[in-house]
Design an enzyme around this catalytic site. Structure first.
Site, PDB file in Angstrom:
ATOM      1  N   HIS A  33       0.445 -11.787  -8.174  1.00  0.00           N
ATOM      2  CA  HIS A  33       1.711 -11.067  -8.308  1.00  0.00           C
ATOM      3  C   HIS A  33       2.880 -12.055  -8.244  1.00  0.00           C
ATOM      4  CE1 HIS A  33      -0.353  -7.252  -6.670  1.00  0.00           C
ATOM      5  NE2 HIS A  33      -1.208  -8.223  -6.415  1.00  0.00           N
ATOM      6  N   ILE A 207       9.503  -0.326  -5.450  1.00  0.00           N
ATOM      7  CA  ILE A 207       8.433  -0.298  -6.446  1.00  0.00           C
ATOM      8  C   ILE A 207       7.120  -0.695  -5.792  1.00  0.00           C
ATOM      9  CG2 ILE A 207       8.802  -2.662  -7.263  1.00  0.00           C
ATOM     10  CD1 ILE A 207       8.311  -1.453 -10.123  1.00  0.00           C
ATOM     11  N   HIS A 281       4.232  -4.797 -13.115  1.00  0.00           N
ATOM     12  CA  HIS A 281       4.171  -5.158 -11.714  1.00  0.00           C
ATOM     13  C   HIS A 281       2.791  -5.706 -11.369  1.00  0.00           C
ATOM     14  CE1 HIS A 281       3.194  -4.081  -7.527  1.00  0.00           C
ATOM     15  NE2 HIS A 281       4.372  -4.624  -7.325  1.00  0.00           N
ATOM     16  N   GLU A 433      -4.910   3.396  18.013  1.00  0.00           N
ATOM     17  CA  GLU A 433      -6.041   2.460  17.993  1.00  0.00           C
ATOM     18  C   GLU A 433      -5.830   1.298  17.021  1.00  0.00           C
ATOM     19  OE1 GLU A 433      -6.383   5.744  17.945  1.00  0.00           O
ATOM     20  OE2 GLU A 433      -7.562   6.229  19.723  1.00  0.00           O
ATOM     21  N   PHE A 458     -13.557   6.134  17.625  1.00  0.00           N
ATOM     22  CA  PHE A 458     -12.279   5.773  17.012  1.00  0.00           C
ATOM     23  C   PHE A 458     -12.199   4.283  16.651  1.00  0.00           C
ATOM     24  CE2 PHE A 458     -11.283   9.528  19.777  1.00  0.00           C
ATOM     25  CZ  PHE A 458     -11.351  10.441  18.730  1.00  0.00           C
ATOM     26  N   HIS A 494     -16.788  13.491  18.497  1.00  0.00           N
ATOM     27  CA  HIS A 494     -16.646  12.409  19.474  1.00  0.00           C
ATOM     28  C   HIS A 494     -17.936  11.611  19.665  1.00  0.00           C
ATOM     29  CE1 HIS A 494     -12.825  14.179  20.177  1.00  0.00           C
ATOM     30  NE2 HIS A 494     -12.560  13.436  21.240  1.00  0.00           N
TER      31      HIS A 494
HETATM   32  C1  LIG Z   1      -3.888  -1.474   2.905  1.00  0.00           C
HETATM   33  C2  LIG Z   1      -3.714  -1.846   1.455  1.00  0.00           C
HETATM   34  N1  LIG Z   1      -3.809  -0.916   0.510  1.00  0.00           N
HETATM   35  C3  LIG Z   1      -3.685  -1.261  -0.796  1.00  0.00           C
HETATM   36  C4  LIG Z   1      -3.468  -2.547  -1.170  1.00  0.00           C
HETATM   37  C5  LIG Z   1      -3.382  -2.938  -2.640  1.00  0.00           C
HETATM   38  N2  LIG Z   1      -1.994  -3.313  -2.977  1.00  0.00           N
HETATM   39  C6  LIG Z   1      -1.618  -4.597  -3.099  1.00  0.00           C
HETATM   40  S1  LIG Z   1       0.013  -4.760  -3.454  1.00  0.00           S
HETATM   41  C7  LIG Z   1       0.245  -3.097  -3.465  1.00  0.00           C
HETATM   42  C8  LIG Z   1       1.590  -2.511  -3.736  1.00  0.00           C
HETATM   43  C9  LIG Z   1       2.530  -3.035  -2.765  1.00  0.00           C
HETATM   44  O1  LIG Z   1       3.805  -2.587  -2.985  1.00  0.00           O
HETATM   45  P1  LIG Z   1       4.934  -3.233  -2.099  1.00  0.00           P
HETATM   46  O2  LIG Z   1       4.480  -3.383  -0.702  1.00  0.00           O
HETATM   47  O3  LIG Z   1       6.165  -2.457  -2.338  1.00  0.00           O
HETATM   48  O4  LIG Z   1       5.080  -4.699  -2.623  1.00  0.00           O
HETATM   49  P2  LIG Z   1       5.728  -5.129  -3.995  1.00  0.00           P
HETATM   50  O5  LIG Z   1       4.824  -4.652  -5.032  1.00  0.00           O
HETATM   51  O6  LIG Z   1       7.050  -4.517  -4.055  1.00  0.00           O
HETATM   52  O7  LIG Z   1       5.736  -6.587  -3.883  1.00  0.00           O
HETATM   53  C10 LIG Z   1      -0.956  -2.442  -3.189  1.00  0.00           C
HETATM   54  C11 LIG Z   1      -1.088  -0.974  -3.154  1.00  0.00           C
HETATM   55  C12 LIG Z   1      -3.396  -3.503  -0.132  1.00  0.00           C
HETATM   56  N3  LIG Z   1      -3.216  -4.790  -0.379  1.00  0.00           N
HETATM   57  N4  LIG Z   1      -3.494  -3.124   1.174  1.00  0.00           N
HETATM   58 MG   LIG Z   2       7.814  -2.784  -3.306  1.00  0.00          MG
END
Ligand SMILES: Cc1ncc(C[n+]2csc(CCOP(=O)(O)OP(=O)(O)O)c2C)c(N)n1
Ligand SMILES: [Mg+2]
Length: 688
Positions: A33, A207, A281, A433, A458, A494
């Protein structure tokens, strides 16, 4: 397209170098990214260059400020800044090795096998990375543990005239981090503890992967954090270094609340090409867009991994010089401290190297044989107290279940960790937790030895943090009680079934389920000495008889994961079990022996450890020639066939449990001496 100040001053040149390194790394990998690193480059630049008390030449100096990239998908941002500031590599012996942590070649190999720049930042793999991130929200939550650690170290080790500790913790996250529950849990606790040394930066670019946050995230984050009790400030433009500087000053002046800096930004797409903006993105820009973007920044469009003249020098003159001076002055302060408080300085040295204090095990008790016995959670509470008394930096607590998990430290001076007593040893995580485990990880990377506890069922809630402790190779102690249908009346919600197996499946995590009080004592003795392995210590709610160790082998066998408790010469059947079921197989062993059957009984408190033993030892415990085998465990049977083979029998759980008094459950699910005896006879018949 990000509006960039196109002045060729050294600040923009440095910011744009961070950006182009990120672009090139992502482009070379053809994955990753680039947008967020491009947009957040000024934030990271301002923080590192002008604020962070961090010395690139010694990235493990104990009182350094911490920077956590909670938005781990923007890892190139971190790699670029580690590279440009010249952060040095540190080896496992905590020595700097005279080479940069991230070289340009590593950036060129972003996301390739063995590169110091893996897809997401990994603690212990790349020096300067304070914790592994990528699972969104967890970096934010881990930073809370680090901020607690800073206050704890200050409260316990600072002395009048010696302000050794008091570092700040910064974490940068995005919309995803803000959406994740773990960040909310941790934010709530951070405000409760008035962690004014904690600063979260929120990249409010509106975004995420599926598009605008309008589709799923329209809450007012500022109001939420004000509700938690945070100091909230906003920077309207991520490119405005001066406003960013002011926001950091607001944080520095805050004395009773954590600070959230909301930075409004526009995720960077590359500059438009003739075909328009191609990248979506979370994708590389593509060759044409990369060139157009570099032109826009005034960089040579066809040069990759280009660091213009003056940029390295700029960082060396900024964070390099400032950080070195701060670290050196801390080190001379520490030498003065050592002269005045040699014992405390010795503790700090040991802590930094994960070594134990002298006499740590002096009071670990031995439990006399007792058929009525004691619950392993209760014996654990006794051993923990005996250990913690002599191990001053072993601290922890429960997710609101200390009366059940028996983790409260009750000796004089243990104290509760609260905003007005930051040096306390009993933490109260609340019913959180996931945050508890994540915060414990934050303590562990700060070299305090942490434990946290909750109900075994948990553990699922905390699993994301448990596996991170294993990936990071840090010795977090996860304590789980109420480990089976032994919970009784609380019923299937549980009663853990699949949890034990799933903890065993985490590579590097040692899941230990002791069978009696002396195995509990040995478990703690073993756990205390671990430096790089996390543990799940799994304990019963109900009483377990304490075995007579003059009849059965010593509990020190626990350190090998599995050991023979008692055996006939040349056994014809092996009975094996863990935890509360050890007593059941011992009773069956006695019965079979009385009947003239040549039996062996094996306790297997830690399968992970047993697998680490050499073949000879493993064969000595479970001789391959003895194929009549019975395994008994109040958990999923999956995995046990490895030990009982094709002819053996596993008595375990194939369904959820049920709500009833324990005795009835044991009969219903087959955890009775009769059932074990029947299984033993069945397997003997099948193999003879
Ligand atoms: C717990 C988790 N769920 C899903 C993802 C997959 N994932 C990577 S980036 C992203 C979107 C993140 O958006 P944001 O935090 O707004 O970052 P930006 O794209 O704006 O840099 C997702 C869903 C992840 N890394 N961690
Ligand atoms: Mg974002």
């Amino acid at each position: 397209m990000t509006a960039v100040v196109a002045r060729p001053d050294i600040d923009s040149l440095s910011v744009n170098t961070i950006r182009t390194l990120c672009i090139d790394a992502v482009q070379a990998a053809n994955s990753g990214h680039p947008g967020t690193p491009m947009a957040m480059a000024p934030v990271v630049y301002e923080l590192w260059q002008n604020i962070l008390r961090f010395d690139p030449s010694d990235p493990i100096w104990p009182n350094r400020d911490r920077f956590v990239l909670s938005a781990g998908h923007a890892s190139t941002l971190l790699y670029s800044i580690l590279h440009l500031t010249g952060v040095q590599a540190v080896d496992t012996k905590y020595e700097t090795v005279g080479k940069p942590s991230v070289e340009l070649d590593d950036l060129k190999k972003f996301r390739q096998l063995d590169s110091k720049c893996p897809g997401h930042p990994e603690y212990r793999w790349t020096s300067g990375i304070e914790c592994t991130t990528g699972p969104l929200g967890t970096g934010y939550a881990t930073s809370v543990g680090m901020a607690i650690a800073s206050g704890w170290l200050a409260a316990n080790y600072n002395r009048p005239g010696h302000d050794l500790f008091g570092f700040n913790v910064y974490a940068l996250g995005g919309d995803g981090c803000m959406m994740e529950g773990v960040a909310s849990e941790a934010a709530s606790l951070a405000a409760h503890l008035k962690l004014s040394n904690l600063c979260w930066i929120y990249d409010n670019n509106k975004i995420t992967i599926e598009g605008s946050t309008d589709i799923a995230f329209t809450e007012d984050v500022a109001t939420r954090f004000i509700g938690y009790g945070w100091n909230v400030t906003r920077v309207g433009d991520a490119n405005d270094l001066e406003m960013l500087g002011r926001a950091f000053a607001t944080f520095a002046n805050e004395t009773s609340r954590p600070t959230l800096i909301i930075v409004d930004s526009h995720i960077a797409y590359g500059a438009p090409t003739k075909e328009g903006t191609a990248s979506a993105h979370g994708e590389p820009l593509g060759v044409d867009e990369v060139a157009a973007t570099k032109e826009f920044y005034g960089f040579p469009p066809d040069q990759q991994f280009y660091v213009p003249e003056g940029v390295y020098e700029n960082f060396a003159d900024g964070i390099g010089a400032r950080g070195k001076a701060l670290r050196e002055s801390w080190e001379s302060a520490f030498e003065r401290y050592r002269a005045e408080f040699p014992d405390l300085a010795d503790e700090l040295d040991r802590m930094q190297r994960r070594e134990l204090p002298e006499g740590w095990d002096a009071d670990i008790p031995e439990f006399p044989a007792d058929p009525a016995g004691i619950a392993s959670r209760a014996s654990s509470g006794k051993v923990l107290n005996a250990l913690a008394k002599n191990y001053p930096w072993l601290i922890g607590g429960a997710a609101d279940l200390a009366p059940s998990t028996k983790t409260l430290l009750t000796f004089d001076g243990a104290g509760d960790l609260q905003a007005d007593n930051r040096g306390g040893r009993n933490l109260h995580f609340g019913v959180r937790e996931f945050a508890a485990a994540t915060i414990a990880n934050g303590l562990a990377v700060t070299k305090i030895r942490p434990y946290w506890s909750g109900f075994m069922i948990f553990s699922d809630f905390a699993r994301g943090a448990i596996r991170l402790s294993a990936i990071m190779e840090i010795p977090t102690i996860h304590i789980f009680t109420h480990d089976s249908i032994g919970v009784g009346e609380d019923g299937p919600t549980h009663q853990p079934v699949e949890q034990l197996l799933s903890l065993r499946a985490i590579p590097g995590l040692l899941a230990i389920r002791p069978g009696d009080a002396n195995e509990v004592a040995e478990a703690w003795r073993f756990i205390a000495q671990l430096k790089h392995e996390p543990v799940a210590l799994i304990l019963s709610r109900q009483n377990l008889p304490t075995l007579d160790r003059t009849v059965y082998a010593p509990a020190s066998g626990l350190a090998k994961g599995a050991y023979v408790l008692a055996s006939a010469d040349d056994p014809e059947v092996i009975l094996m079990a863990t935890g509360s079921e050890v007593d059941l197989v011992v009773k069956a062993y006695e019965q079979l022996t009385a009947e003239g059957v040549r039996a062996r009984v094996v306790s297997m408190p830690c399968l992970d450890l047993f697998e680490q033993q050499d073949q000879e030892y493993r064969d000595s415990v479970l001789p391959p020639t003895v194929r009549a085998r019975v395994a008994v465990e109040q958990a999923s049977t999956l995995g046990w066939h490895r030990y009982v083979g094709l002819d053996g029998v596993v008595i375990g759980m194939e369904t959820f449990g049920a709500s009833a008094p324990l005795k009835e459950l044991l009969t219903k699910f087959g955890f009775t001496p009769d059932r074990v005896l029947e299984a033993a006879r069945q397997t003997i018949a099948a193999t003879s």
